[in-house]
Scaffold this motif. Structure first.
Motif, PDB file in Angstrom:
ATOM      1  N   ASP A  17       1.943  -7.629  14.524  1.00 20.35           N
ATOM      2  CA  ASP A  17       1.194  -7.203  15.714  1.00 20.35           C
ATOM      3  C   ASP A  17      -0.288  -7.186  15.347  1.00 20.35           C
ATOM      4  O   ASP A  17      -0.703  -6.444  14.448  1.00 20.35           O
ATOM      5  N   ASP A  38       0.836  -1.208   0.000  1.00 20.98           N
ATOM      6  CA  ASP A  38       0.000   0.000   0.000  1.00 20.98           C
ATOM      7  C   ASP A  38       0.869   1.256   0.000  1.00 20.98           C
ATOM      8  O   ASP A  38       0.586   2.215  -0.725  1.00 20.98           O
ATOM      9  N   TYR A  52       2.771   3.065  16.119  1.00 30.57           N
ATOM     10  CA  TYR A  52       2.075   4.254  15.601  1.00 30.57           C
ATOM     11  C   TYR A  52       1.456   5.080  16.711  1.00 30.57           C
ATOM     12  O   TYR A  52       1.285   6.282  16.579  1.00 30.57           O
ATOM     13  N   ASP A  88      -4.028  -0.213   8.076  1.00 33.75           N
ATOM     14  CA  ASP A  88      -4.437  -1.509   7.521  1.00 33.75           C
ATOM     15  C   ASP A  88      -4.074  -2.554   8.575  1.00 33.75           C
ATOM     16  O   ASP A  88      -3.070  -3.242   8.455  1.00 33.75           O
ATOM     17  N   GLU A 146       6.227   0.689  11.276  1.00 30.71           N
ATOM     18  CA  GLU A 146       6.097  -0.742  11.565  1.00 30.71           C
ATOM     19  C   GLU A 146       6.653  -1.012  12.962  1.00 30.71           C
ATOM     20  O   GLU A 146       7.781  -0.664  13.262  1.00 30.71           O
TER      21      GLU A 146
HETATM   22  C1  LIG Z   1      -2.014  -6.137   7.526  1.00 39.39           C
HETATM   23  S1  LIG Z   1      -0.386  -5.605   7.744  1.00 39.39           S
HETATM   24  C2  LIG Z   1      -0.262  -4.220   6.647  1.00 39.39           C
HETATM   25  C3  LIG Z   1      -0.079  -4.630   5.223  1.00 39.39           C
HETATM   26  C4  LIG Z   1       0.305  -3.445   4.366  1.00 39.39           C
HETATM   27  N1  LIG Z   1      -0.754  -2.485   4.224  1.00 39.39           N
HETATM   28  C5  LIG Z   1       0.804  -3.892   2.993  1.00 39.39           C
HETATM   29  O1  LIG Z   1       0.399  -3.302   1.989  1.00 39.39           O
HETATM   30  O2  LIG Z   1       1.626  -4.813   2.936  1.00 39.39           O
HETATM   31  C6  LIG Z   1      -0.398  -4.762   9.314  1.00 39.39           C
HETATM   32  C7  LIG Z   1       0.990  -4.358   9.806  1.00 39.39           C
HETATM   33  O3  LIG Z   1       0.870  -3.363  10.819  1.00 39.39           O
HETATM   34  C8  LIG Z   1       1.775  -3.623  11.861  1.00 39.39           C
HETATM   35  N2  LIG Z   1       1.302  -2.989  13.101  1.00 39.39           N
HETATM   36  C9  LIG Z   1       0.313  -3.417  13.932  1.00 39.39           C
HETATM   37  N3  LIG Z   1       0.186  -2.598  14.996  1.00 39.39           N
HETATM   38  C10 LIG Z   1       1.112  -1.610  14.824  1.00 39.39           C
HETATM   39  C11 LIG Z   1       1.473  -0.459  15.599  1.00 39.39           C
HETATM   40  N4  LIG Z   1       0.878  -0.188  16.769  1.00 39.39           N
HETATM   41  N5  LIG Z   1       2.444   0.361  15.120  1.00 39.39           N
HETATM   42  C12 LIG Z   1       3.061   0.099  13.929  1.00 39.39           C
HETATM   43  N6  LIG Z   1       2.793  -1.002  13.182  1.00 39.39           N
HETATM   44  C13 LIG Z   1       1.823  -1.850  13.606  1.00 39.39           C
HETATM   45  C14 LIG Z   1       1.782  -5.147  11.929  1.00 39.39           C
HETATM   46  O4  LIG Z   1       2.921  -5.638  12.617  1.00 39.39           O
HETATM   47  C15 LIG Z   1       1.746  -5.523  10.450  1.00 39.39           C
HETATM   48  O5  LIG Z   1       3.033  -5.612   9.909  1.00 39.39           O
END
Ligand SMILES: C[S@@+](CC[C@H](N)C(=O)[O-])C[C@H]1O[C@@H](n2cnc3c(N)ncnc32)[C@H](O)[C@@H]1O
Length: 265
Positions: free
Chosen positions: A206, A112, A167, A185, A130
């Motif tokens: 996560d 994305d 984040y 996402d 991330e």
């Molecule tokens: C579904 S994936 C995103 C896929 C991405 N949109 C793509 O195009 O490949 C969600 C990602 O967000 C990360 N994530 C989850 N909670 C987070 C946080 N609090 N801060 C930063 N990253 C986080 C996860 O570890 C994971 O790698």
């Protein structure tokens, strides 16, 4: 969190060994020499869940017989479709324009973020956050190693800045309207394995959901919109107070959009 060690491919030379050592140091995980051992032997001997392997052209994490690495294939297809005049649902949901500043709070494999960087162009900016160090390191390494033939894809990849951070912390450090679009996402609450390279994400990533508090902070940071991707029909949209849009009749995903132009409600 999974446990892992860093090693090199069988054929690795000095450069790959150096790189593997540096990566292990940065990730604070042990480096183990390959010594002709198989992945299964290393996993067993060091009692870890996975092995991060540095080879000449690729940095991959092997977990449960699955390989996890940065691959721009999906972003390449989406950019090609955009260039052919087709609609990309994420771009539409973001109402993304050239020159926009995008904060991708959930970088993952960066598909994305790469598509967003293509649309935002040279005058725009894309920062991808991330929280999982192994994912951030793999994607950072993969983006640096990627040599796509397509110049527009290569430029988009180069424009994405990867930051390893939660984040929630990052958003709190930002001033109002410092980005045009803030994007989430999160890992889906259930179902939909979205690509063969997403399998290991289930054990690595996560899985925390986006909270309403985070959405409120993001609303102040975003000058134009906050966009959340979720499974189509997900109760997450109602929980977050977002109306579900886009996706299309046969799509498995949809977008919750909070427009912030004119001020956060
Ligand atoms: C579904 S994936 C995103 C896929 C991405 N949109 C793509 O195009 O490949 C969600 C990602 O967000 C990360 N994530 C989850 N909670 C987070 C946080 N609090 N801060 C930063 N990253 C986080 C996860 O570890 C994971 O790698």
């Amino acid at each position: 969190m999974i446990s892992y060690v860093v090693t090199t491919a069988h054929s690795a030379g000095y450069t790959e060994s150096e790189k593997a050592h540096r990566l292990a140091g940065a990730l604070r995980v042990p480096f183990v020499p390959r010594d002709d051992r198989s992945m299964a032997e290393i996993t067993h001997e060091h009692a870890v869940d996975g092995v991060l392997v540095v080879s000449r052209h690729r940095t991959s994490l092997f977990v449960s017989d699955q390989e996890f690495f940065f691959h721009p294939g999906m972003a390449a297809l989406r950019i090609k479709a955009l260039l052919a005049g087709k609609t990309d649902q994420m771009v539409k949901a973001m109402d993304l324009q050239e020159g926009d500043r995008v904060l991708d709070c959930t970088l993952g494999l960066a598909s994305d973020a790469t598509v967003a960087a293509h649309v935002a162009g040279n005058r725009g900016a894309v920062i991808g956050l991330e929280v999982v160090p192994a994912i951030a390191a793999l994607v950072r390494a993969g983006m640096a190693e990627a040599r796509p033939k397509d110049a527009l894809l290569a430029a988009a990849i180069r424009r994405v800045k990867v930051v390893e951070v939660d984040y929630r912390d990052y958003l709190c450090s930002l001033s109002a309207k410092s980005f045009d679009v803030v994007y989430f996402d999160p890992m889906f609450r259930s179902g939909v394995v979205r690509s063969s390279n997403m399998g290991p994400m289930r054990v690595l990533a996560d899985p925390s959901p986006v909270s309403r508090e985070t959405l409120a902070v993001a609303g102040r940071v975003a000058a134009k919109a906050v966009v959340v991707k979720e499974r189509r029909g997900s109760p997450e949209f109602a929980r977050l107070g977002l109306s579900e849009q886009g996706g299309g009749r046969y799509a498995s995903v949809a977008y919750g959009i909070l427009r912030t132009e004119g001020g956060y409600p």
